[in-house]
Design an enzyme around this catalytic site. Structure first.
Site, PDB file in Angstrom:
ATOM      1  N   HIS A  76      18.908 124.547 -20.204  1.00 44.69           N
ATOM      2  CA  HIS A  76      18.893 124.463 -21.675  1.00 44.69           C
ATOM      3  C   HIS A  76      18.209 125.679 -22.294  1.00 44.69           C
ATOM      4  O   HIS A  76      17.321 126.281 -21.685  1.00 44.69           O
ATOM      5  CB  HIS A  76      18.289 123.144 -22.185  1.00 44.69           C
ATOM      6  CG  HIS A  76      16.804 123.011 -22.062  1.00 44.69           C
ATOM      7  ND1 HIS A  76      16.204 121.869 -21.580  1.00 44.69           N
ATOM      8  CD2 HIS A  76      15.782 123.844 -22.376  1.00 44.69           C
ATOM      9  CE1 HIS A  76      14.889 122.016 -21.601  1.00 44.69           C
ATOM     10  NE2 HIS A  76      14.602 123.210 -22.079  1.00 44.69           N
ATOM     11  N   GLU A  83      20.864 121.030 -24.921  1.00 48.35           N
ATOM     12  CA  GLU A  83      20.903 120.410 -23.596  1.00 48.35           C
ATOM     13  C   GLU A  83      22.338 120.401 -23.070  1.00 48.35           C
ATOM     14  O   GLU A  83      23.288 120.561 -23.840  1.00 48.35           O
ATOM     15  CB  GLU A  83      20.395 118.959 -23.702  1.00 48.35           C
ATOM     16  CG  GLU A  83      18.961 118.824 -24.186  1.00 48.35           C
ATOM     17  CD  GLU A  83      17.916 119.309 -23.169  1.00 48.35           C
ATOM     18  OE1 GLU A  83      18.270 119.577 -22.008  1.00 48.35           O
ATOM     19  OE2 GLU A  83      16.744 119.422 -23.564  1.00 48.35           O
ATOM     20  N   ASP A  99      12.996 126.308 -32.539  1.00 49.38           N
ATOM     21  CA  ASP A  99      13.064 124.853 -32.681  1.00 49.38           C
ATOM     22  C   ASP A  99      11.748 124.252 -33.157  1.00 49.38           C
ATOM     23  O   ASP A  99      10.715 124.924 -33.174  1.00 49.38           O
ATOM     24  CB  ASP A  99      13.517 124.211 -31.352  1.00 49.38           C
ATOM     25  CG  ASP A  99      12.900 124.852 -30.116  1.00 49.38           C
ATOM     26  OD1 ASP A  99      11.893 125.554 -30.239  1.00 49.38           O
ATOM     27  OD2 ASP A  99      13.434 124.624 -29.010  1.00 49.38           O
ATOM     28  N   ASN A 138      17.433 122.608 -16.445  1.00 45.09           N
ATOM     29  CA  ASN A 138      18.866 122.270 -16.472  1.00 45.09           C
ATOM     30  C   ASN A 138      19.683 123.323 -17.226  1.00 45.09           C
ATOM     31  O   ASN A 138      20.824 123.083 -17.592  1.00 45.09           O
ATOM     32  CB  ASN A 138      19.071 120.891 -17.115  1.00 45.09           C
ATOM     33  CG  ASN A 138      18.571 120.830 -18.551  1.00 45.09           C
ATOM     34  OD1 ASN A 138      18.143 121.848 -19.116  1.00 45.09           O
ATOM     35  ND2 ASN A 138      18.621 119.654 -19.157  1.00 45.09           N
TER      36      ASN A 138
END
Ligand code: F6R
Length: 247
Positions: free
Chosen positions: A138, A143, A67, A136
């Site tokens: 990800h 997400e 990313d 979380n």
């Protein structure tokens, strides 16, 4: 999916570097998928040590990163390209022209994403994808959502991420609002996936991702379906799974 328990961060980093080193020894022109963030830093340091000891040769290795922030150039010290140069590429004999990160300066998101999928395809796909994991669940910037995204796509960062990043920028207006990320399809297409997790703050994510149902609400859970996924988690990261008696 295999889970390898490490004692602590150092042990996790050593074990992850061993697996990446083995990949490069087996296939000197391997395509590595790489990650940024704090977790892989120790893994990169161990790879650098192996290179310095003459045990590893990166001259034919290619890489594609997961990313990049939209709007940042590679020489911005918060860009993921900059991170990779600082933490790995500047210290080993990798040919930087074989290293790819999504083009943060491409304004046209559809073009940036299509171009990056083409880069991955032209490299012949990823042999080994290194991943960290968010609190979380990800992976990359994928997400929690109602679906798994397939290819590289543009994500809008949450307000909390933007606020957390503000300390690294002159003003909150300079903080990137979007990022380009590989999709879950790109990650699942890698021949081997190697996820590293360390610390108590990852215990919930490790428990939900690898001991719960496969769901896009916990994006890393999809790795349970990968044919060759390795999770190296330290004792703290596995603490909740152990407490619940599932590991
Ligand atoms: C990094 C990335 C992120 C991180 C994750 C964990 O390229 O895509 O998914 O892997 O946010 O970050 P750390 O390792 O800093 O806890």
């Amino acid at each position: 999916m295999r889970i390898i328990e490490a004692k602590n961060y150092e042990d996790m980093s050593k074990k992850a570097a061993e697996i990446i080193a083995a990949q490069i020894l087996l296939k000197p022109d391997a395509v590595l998928g790489l990650a940024t963030g704090s977790t892989p830093v120790g893994t990169y340091q161990n790879l650098i040590k192996k290179y310095e000891a003459g045990e590893l040769d990166f001259s034919q290795v290619s890489s594609v990163n997961l990313d990049e922030y939209k709007g940042l150039s590679g020489d911005h010290d918060q860009s993921y390209r900059y991170f990779m140069n600082e933490n790995l590429f500047n210290h080993v004999n990798i040919d930087k022209s074989r290293t790819s990160v999504p083009n943060g300066l491409e304004e046209d998101a559809a073009k940036a994403c299509a171009d990056y999928d083409a880069v991955i395809a032209a490299a012949g796909g990823v042999d080994l994808q290194l991943l960290g994991i968010g609190g979380n669940g990800h992976i990359g910037f994928n997400e929690p959502a109602e679906e798994f995204k397939v290819g590289t796509h543009c994500v809008k960062l949450t307000e909390s991420t933007i606020e957390a990043n503000a300390r690294f920028f002159a003003s909150i207006d300079d903080v990137p609002k979007y990022a380009y990320t590989m999709g879950i399809g790109n990650i699942m297409a890698a021949k081997t996936v190697l996820l590293v997790a360390s610390g108590k703050n990852k215990a919930q994510a490790v428990y939900d991702s690898f001991f719960g149902p496969v769901t896009p609400h916990v994006q890393a859970s999809i790795l349970q379906l990968h044919k060759d996924a390795i999770v190296i988690a330290d004792e703290d990261a596995l603490s909740l799974a152990r407490e619940k008696g599932v590991y």
